[in-house]
Design a protein around this motif. Structure first.
Motif, PDB file in Angstrom:
ATOM      1  N   ALA A   6      10.635  16.629  -9.943  1.00 49.27           N
ATOM      2  CA  ALA A   6      11.977  15.311  -9.947  1.00 49.27           C
ATOM      3  C   ALA A   6      10.987  14.428  -8.384  1.00 49.27           C
ATOM      4  CB  ALA A   6      12.905  14.773 -10.262  1.00 49.27           C
ATOM      5  N   THR A   7      10.895  13.568  -8.267  1.00 46.29           N
ATOM      6  CA  THR A   7      10.271  13.074  -6.581  1.00 46.29           C
ATOM      7  C   THR A   7      11.851  11.761  -6.402  1.00 46.29           C
ATOM      8  OG1 THR A   7       8.399  13.738  -6.460  1.00 46.29           O
ATOM      9  CG2 THR A   7       9.407  11.969  -4.870  1.00 46.29           C
ATOM     10  N   ILE A   8      12.862  12.217  -5.387  1.00 42.94           N
ATOM     11  CA  ILE A   8      14.008  10.758  -5.833  1.00 42.94           C
ATOM     12  C   ILE A   8      13.790  10.516  -4.028  1.00 42.94           C
ATOM     13  CG2 ILE A   8      16.387  11.135  -5.851  1.00 42.94           C
ATOM     14  CD1 ILE A   8      16.368  13.857  -7.438  1.00 42.94           C
ATOM     15  N   HIS A  67       4.006   7.193   2.736  1.00 40.97           N
ATOM     16  CA  HIS A  67       3.812   7.779   1.615  1.00 40.97           C
ATOM     17  C   HIS A  67       4.818   8.808   1.605  1.00 40.97           C
ATOM     18  CE1 HIS A  67       1.434  10.730  -1.752  1.00 40.97           C
ATOM     19  NE2 HIS A  67       2.001  11.257  -0.716  1.00 40.97           N
ATOM     20  N   VAL A  68       5.247   9.154  -0.226  1.00 37.98           N
ATOM     21  CA  VAL A  68       6.199   9.787  -0.621  1.00 37.98           C
ATOM     22  C   VAL A  68       5.259  10.693  -1.268  1.00 37.98           C
ATOM     23  CG1 VAL A  68       8.818  10.812  -1.228  1.00 37.98           C
ATOM     24  CG2 VAL A  68       8.567   8.886   0.079  1.00 37.98           C
ATOM     25  N   GLY A 109       0.702  -1.339  -0.021  1.00 34.44           N
ATOM     26  CA  GLY A 109      -0.299   0.392  -0.496  1.00 34.44           C
ATOM     27  C   GLY A 109       1.016   1.347  -0.278  1.00 34.44           C
ATOM     28  N   VAL A 110       2.083   1.158  -0.616  1.00 34.37           N
ATOM     29  CA  VAL A 110       2.611   2.302  -0.108  1.00 34.37           C
ATOM     30  C   VAL A 110       2.792   3.490  -1.688  1.00 34.37           C
ATOM     31  CG1 VAL A 110       4.954   3.014  -0.698  1.00 34.37           C
ATOM     32  CG2 VAL A 110       4.961   1.059   1.050  1.00 34.37           C
ATOM     33  N   ALA A 121       4.795  15.032   3.439  1.00 33.41           N
ATOM     34  CA  ALA A 121       3.920  15.843   2.031  1.00 33.41           C
ATOM     35  C   ALA A 121       4.701  16.874   1.333  1.00 33.41           C
ATOM     36  CB  ALA A 121       3.504  17.280   3.054  1.00 33.41           C
ATOM     37  N   GLY A 122       4.804  17.756  -0.105  1.00 31.47           N
ATOM     38  CA  GLY A 122       5.517  17.410  -0.596  1.00 31.47           C
ATOM     39  C   GLY A 122       6.341  18.619  -0.623  1.00 31.47           C
TER      40      GLY A 122
END
Length: 275
Positions: free
Chosen positions: A106-108, A120-121, A93-94, A140-141
Protein backbone atom coordinates in the motif's frame (compact mmCIF):
# COMPACT_ATOMS: atom_id res chain seq x y z
CA UNK A 1 -24.22 8.75 -8.69
CA UNK A 2 -25.92 12.06 -7.86
CA UNK A 3 -24.78 15.34 -9.40
CA UNK A 4 -21.87 13.61 -11.10
CA UNK A 5 -20.56 15.13 -14.31
CA UNK A 6 -18.59 12.94 -16.73
CA UNK A 7 -17.37 14.51 -19.95
CA UNK A 8 -18.36 12.56 -23.08
CA UNK A 9 -14.70 12.05 -24.01
CA UNK A 10 -13.82 10.51 -20.62
CA UNK A 11 -13.61 6.74 -20.08
CA UNK A 12 -14.97 5.42 -16.77
CA UNK A 13 -14.74 1.65 -16.60
CA UNK A 14 -17.48 -0.54 -15.15
CA UNK A 15 -16.82 -1.05 -11.46
CA UNK A 16 -15.40 2.39 -10.75
CA UNK A 17 -17.08 4.28 -7.90
CA UNK A 18 -17.67 8.00 -8.42
CA UNK A 19 -18.84 10.00 -5.41
CA UNK A 20 -21.59 12.57 -5.28
CA UNK A 21 -20.75 15.92 -6.81
CA UNK A 22 -17.60 14.72 -8.56
CA UNK A 23 -16.49 15.86 -12.02
CA UNK A 24 -14.52 13.80 -14.53
CA UNK A 25 -13.20 16.12 -17.19
CA UNK A 26 -12.25 15.66 -20.85
CA UNK A 27 -10.08 12.71 -21.86
CA UNK A 28 -9.75 11.28 -18.35
CA UNK A 29 -9.50 7.53 -17.75
CA UNK A 30 -10.83 6.04 -14.52
CA UNK A 31 -10.13 2.34 -14.05
CA UNK A 32 -12.52 -0.30 -12.76
CA UNK A 33 -10.92 -0.52 -9.30
CA UNK A 34 -10.82 3.24 -8.70
CA UNK A 35 -12.87 4.99 -6.01
CA UNK A 36 -13.42 8.74 -6.14
CA UNK A 37 -14.92 10.37 -3.05
CA UNK A 38 -17.40 13.22 -3.01
CA UNK A 39 -16.68 16.45 -4.86
CA UNK A 40 -13.52 15.16 -6.52
CA UNK A 41 -12.46 16.95 -9.69
CA UNK A 42 -10.33 15.41 -12.43
CA UNK A 43 -9.67 18.49 -14.53
CA UNK A 44 -8.71 16.77 -17.79
CA UNK A 45 -6.33 14.12 -19.21
CA UNK A 46 -6.01 12.41 -15.80
CA UNK A 47 -5.41 8.66 -15.43
CA UNK A 48 -6.60 6.92 -12.28
CA UNK A 49 -5.35 3.35 -12.48
CA UNK A 50 -5.32 0.28 -10.26
CA UNK A 51 -6.91 0.09 -6.81
CA UNK A 52 -6.72 3.82 -6.14
CA UNK A 53 -8.92 5.77 -3.73
CA UNK A 54 -9.16 9.57 -3.74
CA UNK A 55 -10.70 11.22 -0.70
CA UNK A 56 -13.42 13.84 -0.74
CA UNK A 57 -12.56 17.17 -2.29
CA UNK A 58 -9.38 16.16 -4.13
CA UNK A 59 -8.53 18.11 -7.27
CA UNK A 60 -6.29 16.55 -9.92
CA UNK A 61 -4.80 18.46 -12.85
CA UNK A 62 -3.92 17.37 -16.42
CA UNK A 63 -1.45 14.57 -17.15
CA UNK A 64 -1.35 13.31 -13.56
CA UNK A 65 -1.20 9.51 -13.33
CA UNK A 66 -2.34 7.89 -10.12
CA UNK A 67 -2.15 4.23 -9.22
CA UNK A 68 0.37 3.04 -11.76
CA UNK A 69 2.22 -0.22 -11.13
CA UNK A 70 5.20 0.09 -8.79
CA UNK A 71 8.63 0.56 -10.32
CA UNK A 72 9.85 -2.45 -8.40
CA UNK A 73 11.15 -5.49 -10.30
CA UNK A 74 10.24 -7.75 -7.36
CA UNK A 75 6.53 -6.94 -7.71
CA UNK A 76 4.69 -9.95 -9.15
CA UNK A 77 1.47 -8.15 -10.10
CA UNK A 78 -0.83 -8.90 -7.16
CA UNK A 79 -3.46 -6.36 -6.19
CA UNK A 80 -2.00 -3.49 -4.17
CA UNK A 81 -3.38 -0.07 -3.34
CA UNK A 82 -2.92 3.69 -3.38
CA UNK A 83 -4.98 5.77 -0.93
CA UNK A 84 -5.05 9.58 -1.05
CA UNK A 85 -6.68 11.62 1.71
CA UNK A 86 -9.18 14.46 1.56
CA UNK A 87 -8.72 17.87 -0.04
CA UNK A 88 -5.43 17.04 -1.68
CA UNK A 89 -4.33 19.09 -4.69
CA UNK A 90 -2.38 17.18 -7.32
CA UNK A 91 -0.94 19.36 -10.06
CA UNK A 92 0.18 18.67 -13.62
CA UNK A 93 2.19 15.54 -14.37
CA UNK A 94 2.29 14.20 -10.83
CA UNK A 95 2.77 10.43 -10.48
CA UNK A 96 1.87 8.24 -7.50
CA UNK A 97 2.20 4.45 -7.58
CA UNK A 98 0.43 1.64 -5.75
CA UNK A 99 2.37 -0.47 -3.27
CA UNK A 100 4.31 -3.58 -4.15
CA UNK A 101 3.29 -7.10 -3.18
CA UNK A 102 6.72 -7.87 -1.72
CA UNK A 103 6.50 -5.00 0.76
CA UNK A 104 3.69 -3.03 2.44
CA UNK A 105 1.32 -3.52 -0.45
CA UNK A 106 0.00 0.00 0.00
CA UNK A 107 1.00 3.57 -0.71
CA UNK A 108 -0.73 6.03 1.61
CA UNK A 109 -0.93 9.80 1.13
CA UNK A 110 -2.58 11.94 3.80
CA UNK A 111 -5.07 14.79 3.61
CA UNK A 112 -4.66 18.46 2.64
CA UNK A 113 -1.48 17.86 0.68
CA UNK A 114 -0.25 20.05 -2.16
CA UNK A 115 1.75 18.20 -4.83
CA UNK A 116 3.16 20.58 -7.44
CA UNK A 117 3.97 19.71 -11.03
CA UNK A 118 5.87 16.49 -11.80
CA UNK A 119 6.42 15.51 -8.18
CA UNK A 120 6.46 11.77 -7.50
CA UNK A 121 5.41 9.40 -4.71
CA UNK A 122 6.82 5.92 -5.24
CA UNK A 123 5.53 2.52 -4.13
CA UNK A 124 5.04 1.68 -0.46
CA UNK A 125 5.53 5.24 0.78
CA UNK A 126 3.54 6.71 3.65
CA UNK A 127 3.03 10.48 3.46
CA UNK A 128 1.42 12.51 6.25
CA UNK A 129 -1.08 15.37 6.28
CA UNK A 130 -0.54 18.98 5.19
CA UNK A 131 2.60 18.28 3.17
CA UNK A 132 3.90 20.39 0.30
CA UNK A 133 5.95 18.87 -2.52
CA UNK A 134 7.37 21.53 -4.84
CA UNK A 135 7.89 20.93 -8.57
CA UNK A 136 9.89 17.80 -9.27
CA UNK A 137 10.18 16.67 -5.64
CA UNK A 138 10.68 12.90 -5.70
CA UNK A 139 10.30 10.07 -3.22
CA UNK A 140 11.89 6.70 -3.86
CA UNK A 141 10.12 3.62 -2.52
CA UNK A 142 9.36 2.79 1.12
CA UNK A 143 9.78 6.34 2.47
CA UNK A 144 7.94 7.61 5.56
CA UNK A 145 7.11 11.32 5.44
CA UNK A 146 5.62 13.04 8.48
CA UNK A 147 2.97 15.74 8.77
CA UNK A 148 3.61 19.34 7.69
CA UNK A 149 6.75 18.41 5.73
CA UNK A 150 7.88 20.71 2.91
CA UNK A 151 10.08 19.28 0.13
CA UNK A 152 11.69 21.80 -2.21
CA UNK A 153 11.78 21.60 -5.98
CA UNK A 154 13.96 18.94 -7.64
CA UNK A 155 14.81 17.35 -4.31
CA UNK A 156 15.13 13.55 -4.24
CA UNK A 157 14.65 11.37 -1.16
CA UNK A 158 16.44 7.99 -0.99
CA UNK A 159 14.40 4.81 -0.52
CA UNK A 160 13.60 3.69 3.05
CA UNK A 161 14.24 7.21 4.36
CA UNK A 162 12.21 8.73 7.22
CA UNK A 163 11.40 12.44 7.31
CA UNK A 164 10.06 13.68 10.65
CA UNK A 165 7.09 15.97 11.23
CA UNK A 166 7.56 19.63 10.30
CA UNK A 167 10.87 19.07 8.51
CA UNK A 168 11.94 21.24 5.58
CA UNK A 169 14.05 19.84 2.73
CA UNK A 170 15.59 22.60 0.61
CA UNK A 171 15.34 22.55 -3.16
CA UNK A 172 17.84 20.74 -5.38
CA UNK A 173 18.97 18.53 -2.49
CA UNK A 174 19.76 14.83 -2.35
CA UNK A 175 18.44 13.34 0.90
CA UNK A 176 20.35 10.11 1.64
CA UNK A 177 19.23 9.57 5.24
CA UNK A 178 16.66 10.31 7.91
CA UNK A 179 15.81 13.91 8.83
CA UNK A 180 14.71 14.66 12.38
CA UNK A 181 11.35 16.29 13.18
CA UNK A 182 11.60 20.08 12.75
CA UNK A 183 14.90 19.60 10.90
CA UNK A 184 16.12 21.66 7.96
CA UNK A 185 18.21 19.72 5.42
CA UNK A 186 20.06 21.04 2.40
CA UNK A 187 22.79 20.04 -0.02
CA UNK A 188 24.13 17.30 -2.23
CA UNK A 189 24.55 15.09 -0.31
CA UNK A 190 22.36 16.86 2.23
CA UNK A 191 23.38 17.73 5.78
CA UNK A 192 21.25 18.87 8.66
CA UNK A 193 21.42 22.66 8.62
CA UNK A 194 19.45 23.52 11.74
CA UNK A 195 15.76 23.71 12.56
CA UNK A 196 12.77 24.70 10.48
CA UNK A 197 11.89 27.61 12.76
CA UNK A 198 9.71 29.29 10.12
CA UNK A 199 7.71 26.10 9.71
CA UNK A 200 7.29 25.73 13.45
CA UNK A 201 5.90 29.25 13.68
CA UNK A 202 3.53 28.64 10.78
CA UNK A 203 2.04 25.60 12.46
CA UNK A 204 1.33 27.65 15.58
CA UNK A 205 4.03 26.22 17.84
CA UNK A 206 4.53 28.41 20.89
CA UNK A 207 7.73 30.36 21.46
CA UNK A 208 8.36 28.30 24.58
CA UNK A 209 8.16 25.02 22.66
CA UNK A 210 10.44 26.37 19.92
CA UNK A 211 13.02 27.29 22.58
CA UNK A 212 12.79 23.81 24.09
CA UNK A 213 13.30 22.17 20.69
CA UNK A 214 16.34 24.36 20.09
CA UNK A 215 17.87 23.35 23.43
CA UNK A 216 17.16 19.68 22.74
CA UNK A 217 18.75 19.98 19.29
CA UNK A 218 21.92 21.47 20.80
CA UNK A 219 22.06 18.71 23.41
CA UNK A 220 21.56 15.88 20.91
CA UNK A 221 24.21 17.13 18.49
CA UNK A 222 26.81 18.22 21.04
CA UNK A 223 30.03 16.84 19.54
CA UNK A 224 31.81 16.52 22.88
CA UNK A 225 29.84 13.31 23.47
CA UNK A 226 28.42 10.51 21.35
CA UNK A 227 24.87 10.84 20.07
CA UNK A 228 23.89 7.88 22.23
CA UNK A 229 25.15 9.65 25.35
CA UNK A 230 23.40 12.84 24.26
CA UNK A 231 20.10 11.01 23.80
CA UNK A 232 20.33 9.66 27.34
CA UNK A 233 20.85 13.20 28.61
CA UNK A 234 17.97 14.51 26.51
CA UNK A 235 15.63 11.79 27.81
CA UNK A 236 16.38 12.98 31.34
CA UNK A 237 16.45 16.74 30.77
CA UNK A 238 13.45 17.04 28.45
CA UNK A 239 11.20 14.28 29.76
CA UNK A 240 8.36 16.73 30.37
CA UNK A 241 8.38 18.16 26.82
CA UNK A 242 6.45 16.24 24.15
CA UNK A 243 8.04 18.20 21.29
CA UNK A 244 11.58 17.57 22.52
CA UNK A 245 10.85 13.92 23.16
CA UNK A 246 9.61 13.58 19.58
CA UNK A 247 13.24 14.21 18.49
CA UNK A 248 14.53 11.64 20.97
CA UNK A 249 11.96 9.04 19.91
CA UNK A 250 12.65 9.58 16.21
CA UNK A 251 16.39 9.05 16.65
CA UNK A 252 15.90 6.08 18.97
CA UNK A 253 13.63 4.28 16.48
CA UNK A 254 16.30 3.75 13.89
CA UNK A 255 15.28 2.87 10.35
CA UNK A 256 17.34 1.41 7.52
CA UNK A 257 19.12 4.71 6.82
CA UNK A 258 21.54 6.70 8.93
CA UNK A 259 20.24 10.04 10.18
CA UNK A 260 21.55 13.35 8.92
CA UNK A 261 23.77 15.37 11.25
CA UNK A 262 25.09 18.94 11.16
CA UNK A 263 28.39 19.36 9.28
CA UNK A 264 31.61 19.87 11.22
CA UNK A 265 32.11 23.48 12.12
CA UNK A 266 28.44 24.36 11.80
CA UNK A 267 26.78 26.69 14.24
CA UNK A 268 23.92 25.70 16.47
CA UNK A 269 20.43 25.51 14.99
CA UNK A 270 20.36 28.46 12.64
CA UNK A 271 17.73 30.33 14.66
CA UNK A 272 18.02 33.35 16.88
CA UNK A 273 17.71 33.54 20.62
CA UNK A 274 14.34 35.32 20.41
CA UNK A 275 12.67 32.29 18.77
Amino acid sequence: MQNVMIHPSAVVEDGAVIGEGSRVGPFCHVGKDAVLGRNVELVSHVSVMGATTLGDGCRVFPQATLGGAPQNLKHSGARTTLTIGRNTIIREGVTMHVGSDTSRGATIVGSNGYFMGYSHVAHDCTVGDNVTFANGATLAGHCDIGDNVVIGGLTAVHQFTRIGNNAFLSGCSAIPGDVIPFGLARGNLAKLRGLNVVGMRRTGMSKADIQVVRRAYRTIFDRTRTVGENLDIARRDFADSAVAMSLVSFLSERGKRYFLTPPLGAGDDGGDDED
